[in-house]
Design a protein around this motif. Structure first.
Motif, mmCIF file in Angstrom:
data_model
loop_
_atom_site.group_PDB
_atom_site.id
_atom_site.type_symbol
_atom_site.label_atom_id
_atom_site.label_comp_id
_atom_site.label_asym_id
_atom_site.label_seq_id
_atom_site.Cartn_x
_atom_site.Cartn_y
_atom_site.Cartn_z
ATOM 1 N N LYS A 1 -7.517 4.016 43.368
ATOM 2 C CA LYS A 1 -6.792 2.865 43.920
ATOM 3 C C LYS A 1 -5.786 2.385 42.863
ATOM 4 N N ALA A 2 -4.647 1.902 43.330
ATOM 5 C CA ALA A 2 -3.612 1.423 42.406
ATOM 6 C C ALA A 2 -4.218 0.400 41.457
ATOM 7 N N GLY A 3 -3.877 0.517 40.189
ATOM 8 C CA GLY A 3 -4.381 -0.415 39.185
ATOM 9 C C GLY A 3 -5.642 0.070 38.489
ATOM 10 N N LYS B 1 -0.695 8.852 38.166
ATOM 11 C CA LYS B 1 0.470 7.970 38.029
ATOM 12 C C LYS B 1 1.152 7.742 39.389
ATOM 13 N N LYS C 1 -0.232 7.637 42.138
ATOM 14 C CA LYS C 1 -1.103 6.741 42.911
ATOM 15 C C LYS C 1 -1.175 5.336 42.310
ATOM 16 N N GLY C 2 -0.394 5.083 41.262
ATOM 17 C CA GLY C 2 -0.352 3.728 40.698
ATOM 18 C C GLY C 2 -1.470 3.415 39.730
ATOM 19 N N CYS C 3 -2.098 4.443 39.179
ATOM 20 C CA CYS C 3 -3.194 4.242 38.222
ATOM 21 C C CYS C 3 -2.689 4.327 36.782
#
Lengths: 337, 337
Positions: A145-147, A168, A170-172
């Motif tokens: 999940k992002a973050g 990256k 995926k916003g991780c």
């Protein structure tokens, strides 16, 4: 005209040695009705091959003694008595480390369209089991999940470098573990990881602390390719409800395994550990391959191949898996002159 | 009138020793507004308590030095300045190994109806965290299907014996691992396991073979309470798509852990390993407790308690967790005379 084959003579005990293998010249096989022969061009050299040499419970039978070592290859149909495969056609299949492979009826081989890609070898790397292991392993087994923070071991390797880049996308936050300053530099500069940890010369406590500094909010997902001390240090940084994708444990394959000594952390953090094999995802390869190909075309992910040539170098190339000398997906080029 | 308390003096290194603890007499605490004091009757002695003594990342802070050791207790409200708890009321709560526990506002304590059960201690065993760990651990994390084989380590213990019986209710083959012929006899005769493996004096290879004989169709679910050699031998018998419920690793808590050296089997068998804590199931305790109570009432499951008396024996009773001398859920009775 002969077939040169990389033969398993003895099951390796610990680290494979040259005399566990033999390069044998044999006649090119003749296909019977329903079979065909592939002239291999590129042979994928993968960590999973080490496991296939042992006589131990696995998802495939061990390689037979006096047979060539199993491997995924890309090549062209050389002679066919199977109406579905015509001579000259490019194919990807589970074959052997040899110049010519006999594919019996029912063998796992599929046609590939090499006009779509700069090199047929890409079907062994970004668009092959390696790229798709990163793709499905992180996304399906890991559910990022992002973050969240994703910790990748063997991060400069073929699978690991792709995992970091998908994390990256995926916003991780992507944290990579690799051996040596040069590989750590590549993690940041070539693959866009947020932080890199060099594991060389460090004990579990030091690695635990350095991972903690690189992942200040803790680790939500471990994508594990290495095992041993590196996994143990990762486990000490897990967040609650974290996920560990066990893709490989290459540090454990050639020695008495150290084991996962911090496994208790998965209890106190209520972690899910998933043993991952790409095999079951075969029905979704087209879907995954299309998305990965799109990312590569858009410059969003970079995929490196390390191609060495010559069937006579099979042993030395295979051993690079364990020494980590390769930069990118390890491939043996046995193309005809 | 004093309060006797089992105090942590030093963090144990390896096996806990008597002088890591001290029995201290202090005044009975006085509750301030919103708080109350419980006179403990029964104290649950659980493997999780060992982890709480270490200063290591966990789901709860470690027990403070010079404080009494944390434990789940059943007792009666002795003095209350909390309008929701009246004097004489029976309660279950996360308190300490001591005669009188001070429960501050927001502390985890709930009223229990002791008229429903033959002994209030049952809220620490069959209807407590132990029974419900077996209930939710096997069913939710394990997802057993009729015809599958469930392998349980620490099978003669409080959690393990219940897991085996629930496995049978669910139509599974139940294989238990325990130490010694007498415990193995009890697995079959008292708890209805289909087969028992005595781990004493056996190496991983021997255990692997004996588990294989007891589970001729392989193992679909491991419910792990022990770890080390026993887990390693179980892992070698896993079927594809198997599940491992990591509930405890008691063999690893007091020594340098051996670790899970056969973890690679979870890759080749695409196994899911779930670290399990009962804590998150609190909202479903009533549901689970009702079903377990029904099974006990119907004679479908048998639940044994091993009750030792006297706060002055806290250390010796605690150490039975590691020597396996108890037969049934270990409980310390500190009831007033």
């Amino acid at each position: 005209m002969t077939n040169r084959r990389f033969i398993l003579k003895k099951r390796p005990v610990g680290e494979p040695k040259p005399d566990d293998f033999e390069l044998l010249e044999t006649p090119i096989p003749e296909p019977e009705e329903g079979a065909f022969v592939v002239r291999n061009h590129f042979i994928s050299i993968d960590p999973a091959m080490r496991g296939w040499l042992d006589d131990a419970p696995s998802y495939m039978p061990p390689v037979d003694l006096d047979d060539a070592v199993r491997a995924t290859t890309v090549g062209r149909v050389y002679k066919s008595k199977n109406p579905e495969f015509t001579e000259g056609q490019w194919v990807l299949g589970l074959n052997k480390v040899e110049e010519y492979s006999l594919v019996l009826p029912g063998g796992f081989t599929s046609p590939i369209d090499v006009d779509l890609v700069p090199s047929p070898s890409i079907f062994l790397s970004a668009l092959g089991a390696v790229g798709l292991t990163a793709y499905f392993g992180l996304q399906d087994a890991g559910q990022p999940k992002a973050g969240e923070t994703v910790l990748v071991s063997g991060a400069a390797g073929a699978v690991g470098s792709m995992v970091g880049q998908i994390a990256k996308i995926k916003g991780c936050r992507a944290v990579g573990i690799a051996g040596g300053a040069e590989k750590c530099r590549r993690l940041i500069e070539d693959y866009g990881f947020d932080a890199a940890v060099d594991y060389r010369g460090k004990d579990v406590d030091t690695l635990t602390r350095e991972i903690g500094e690189a992942a200040p909010d803790g680790v939500d997902i471990i994508f594990e390719n290495v095992g041993g001390d590196i996994l143990d240090a990762g486990l000490m940084n897990l967040n609650e409800y974290s996920r560990v994708i066990l893709c490989g444990l290459i540090s454990e394959y050639n020695t008495e395994p150290k084991g996962a000594r911090n496994l208790w952390q998965t209890i106190v953090k209520q972690t899910t550990v998933k043993g991952f094999l790409i095999r079951d995802y075969a029905p979704r390869f087209a879907e995954g391959g299309a998305e990965v190909a799109g990312w590569i075309a858009d410059g969003k992910v970079r995929f490196d191949e390390h191609i060495d040539s010559g069937i006579e170098n099979s042993f030395e190339v295979f051993m690079k898996l364990f020494s980590g000398q390769n930069n990118g997906k390890l491939i043996l080029d046995v193309s005809p002159d």
